[in-house]
Motif scaffolding. Structure first.
Motif, PDB file in Angstrom:
ATOM      1  N   VAL A 105     -12.529  30.342 -44.158  1.00 41.25           N
ATOM      2  CA  VAL A 105     -11.189  29.932 -44.598  1.00 41.25           C
ATOM      3  C   VAL A 105     -11.230  28.527 -45.185  1.00 41.25           C
ATOM      4  O   VAL A 105     -10.742  28.279 -46.295  1.00 41.25           O
ATOM      5  N   LEU A 106     -11.827  27.589 -44.435  1.00 39.03           N
ATOM      6  CA  LEU A 106     -11.883  26.201 -44.900  1.00 39.03           C
ATOM      7  C   LEU A 106     -12.730  26.066 -46.160  1.00 39.03           C
ATOM      8  O   LEU A 106     -12.370  25.329 -47.081  1.00 39.03           O
ATOM      9  N   CYS A 107     -13.861  26.767 -46.194  1.00 36.24           N
ATOM     10  CA  CYS A 107     -14.743  26.680 -47.370  1.00 36.24           C
ATOM     11  C   CYS A 107     -14.050  27.200 -48.623  1.00 36.24           C
ATOM     12  O   CYS A 107     -14.192  26.614 -49.698  1.00 36.24           O
ATOM     13  N   PHE A 108     -13.300  28.294 -48.486  1.00 35.72           N
ATOM     14  CA  PHE A 108     -12.614  28.827 -49.666  1.00 35.72           C
ATOM     15  C   PHE A 108     -11.595  27.826 -50.188  1.00 35.72           C
ATOM     16  O   PHE A 108     -11.494  27.594 -51.392  1.00 35.72           O
ATOM     17  N   ILE A 109     -10.833  27.215 -49.268  1.00 36.91           N
ATOM     18  CA  ILE A 109      -9.836  26.223 -49.692  1.00 36.91           C
ATOM     19  C   ILE A 109     -10.514  25.015 -50.333  1.00 36.91           C
ATOM     20  O   ILE A 109     -10.088  24.526 -51.388  1.00 36.91           O
ATOM     21  N   ILE A 110     -11.582  24.532 -49.708  1.00 40.13           N
ATOM     22  CA  ILE A 110     -12.279  23.345 -50.217  1.00 40.13           C
ATOM     23  C   ILE A 110     -12.941  23.618 -51.552  1.00 40.13           C
ATOM     24  O   ILE A 110     -12.786  22.853 -52.515  1.00 40.13           O
ATOM     25  N   LEU A 135      -4.664  32.635 -49.194  1.00 38.01           N
ATOM     26  CA  LEU A 135      -5.792  31.889 -49.744  1.00 38.01           C
ATOM     27  C   LEU A 135      -5.859  32.041 -51.263  1.00 38.01           C
ATOM     28  O   LEU A 135      -6.124  31.066 -51.985  1.00 38.01           O
ATOM     29  N   LEU A 136      -5.600  33.242 -51.752  1.00 38.52           N
ATOM     30  CA  LEU A 136      -5.679  33.487 -53.200  1.00 38.52           C
ATOM     31  C   LEU A 136      -4.565  32.777 -53.957  1.00 38.52           C
ATOM     32  O   LEU A 136      -4.814  32.151 -54.992  1.00 38.52           O
ATOM     33  N   SER A 145     -17.392  32.948 -49.214  1.00 42.29           N
ATOM     34  CA  SER A 145     -16.383  32.770 -48.174  1.00 42.29           C
ATOM     35  C   SER A 145     -15.350  33.887 -48.212  1.00 42.29           C
ATOM     36  O   SER A 145     -14.986  34.470 -47.191  1.00 42.29           O
ATOM     37  N   LEU A 146     -14.896  34.198 -49.433  1.00 41.95           N
ATOM     38  CA  LEU A 146     -13.909  35.266 -49.591  1.00 41.95           C
ATOM     39  C   LEU A 146     -14.501  36.610 -49.189  1.00 41.95           C
ATOM     40  O   LEU A 146     -13.840  37.429 -48.535  1.00 41.95           O
ATOM     41  N   ALA A 147     -15.750  36.843 -49.570  1.00 42.83           N
ATOM     42  CA  ALA A 147     -16.418  38.105 -49.235  1.00 42.83           C
ATOM     43  C   ALA A 147     -16.547  38.279 -47.724  1.00 42.83           C
ATOM     44  O   ALA A 147     -16.389  39.390 -47.199  1.00 42.83           O
ATOM     45  N   TYR A 148     -16.819  37.176 -47.012  1.00 41.19           N
ATOM     46  CA  TYR A 148     -16.953  37.262 -45.563  1.00 41.19           C
ATOM     47  C   TYR A 148     -15.622  37.650 -44.922  1.00 41.19           C
ATOM     48  O   TYR A 148     -15.579  38.501 -44.018  1.00 41.19           O
ATOM     49  N   ILE A 149     -14.522  37.033 -45.377  1.00 41.28           N
ATOM     50  CA  ILE A 149     -13.206  37.356 -44.813  1.00 41.28           C
ATOM     51  C   ILE A 149     -12.848  38.811 -45.084  1.00 41.28           C
ATOM     52  O   ILE A 149     -12.320  39.514 -44.217  1.00 41.28           O
TER      53      ILE A 149
END
Length: 325
Positions: free
Chosen positions: A163-168, A227-228, A204-208
């Motif tokens: 979650v944090l990595c996708f936002i960052i 997130l998107l 990151s998105l793929a993991y979620i």
């Protein structure tokens, strides 16, 4: 005609006529209850905010920034900070006095703030580690599962990390600029991070998404949606969408159910400590020389503030979740 409809033998024109003859009020009530129970209102509000921001920022940049920060501040005061201001209700040993709890709580915050001052790199890494676990744990609990094994702990950590990595990484230029106000990051690291930002965001998105298919009761579609749409707005707004609309509202619901109380009662109990948190932010912002409202400085102050008040909160919430399993 009704029997034909039940036998799936009606035409589209006949079906429209049937539905037009039905009373609209019961249908709207049922629709409202369905939307409410599915937690859709918060996502509708999130979409409204994103559209409002995108429109206002096109008209005038300063107006867009006002919408951004005023909405964020409202969300933080409404549920973001209050959900952490209820930590004193989570004390296991009821023989401990409230004054003793507050002194210990403030002491932990103060020590961590001093560590931020002298060891910002270590403090930032500690903040990222416990935030990842805390965010992931909250998502797992919302999904109807619990943290009861090493595997579930790791799953919570990597979910929160994603979650944090996708936002960052979807706001990497802003992120690096804010980090520059916390620690000294070499140009070599910056170039490497920029080069791999898109790939990191994609992983990151793929993991979620992969975790969504393994979730027990409900998938993380609401999380993915936030997130998107967060990738369309600035970093602080994207983080606010997740932190307020997803994490804080979920945690507030967990507290309300776990403590067997209602929203009004919780707000009353949280109010004094919410005001204390606002005062703490003003102190940190002053120490960080960000009251001139320089964008990156005040955002870095906000994250340092969030780190300081979150450290004791994370442990108390983890104990709370464990006690409710």
């Amino acid at each position: 005609t009704i029997f034909q409809f039940l036998d799936e033998k009606t035409s589209l024109q006949q079906e429209i006529k049937i539905f037009r003859s039905l009373p609209i009020i019961p249908f709207l009530k049922a629709l409202f209850l369905y939307v409410k129970t599915r937690n859709y209102p918060r996502y509708i509000v999130a979409v409204f905010f994103v559209i409002l921001y995108l429109i206002t920022v096109k008209i005038d940049v300063s107006l867009g920034l006002f919408v951004n920060y005023s909405t964020l501040a409202s969300g933080l005061l409404l549920v973001g900070i209050p959900h952490g201001a209820l930590d004193y209700l989570l004390i296991k040993k009821r023989n401990n006095s409230l004054v003793s709890f507050i002194v210990k709580y403030i002491l932990i915050i103060a020590v961590y703030l001093v560590v931020w001052w002298f060891l910002p790199m270590i403090s930032l890494l500690v903040f990222l580690v416990f935030s990842c676990f805390h965010f992931g744990e909250s998502e797992i609990v919302e999904n109807g599962s619990s943290i009861n094994s090493i595997t579930s702990v790791l799953n919570a950590f990597f979910l929160g990390l994603s979650v944090l990595c996708f936002i960052i990484f979807t706001h990497i230029t802003e992120s690096l600029s804010i980090i520059d106000n916390m620690i000294d990051l070499s140009d070599i690291y910056k170039r490497e991070i920029l080069k791999n930002a898109r790939l990191s965001a994609a992983f990151s998105l793929a993991y979620i998404i992969s975790q969504s298919f393994f979730s027990r009761k409900r998938m993380h579609w609401g999380l993915l949606f936030l997130l998107l749409i967060g990738s369309l707005v600035p970093l602080i707004a994207a983080f606010g969408l997740y932190f307020i609309v997803q994490h804080s509202i979920n945690a507030w619901g967990h507290l309300k159910n776990g403590l067997s109380t209602n929203n009004i009662s919780l707000y009353k109990k949280a109010l004094p400590f919410t005001m204390g948190a606002v005062l703490l932010f003003m102190i940190i912002a002053t120490l960080n020389n960000s009251l001139r409202f320089e964008n990156d400085k005040i955002i870095s102050s906000f994250f340092i503030f969030l780190a300081c008040i979150s450290l004791p909160h994370v442990f108390l919430m983890h104990n709370f979740y464990e006690s409710k399993n």
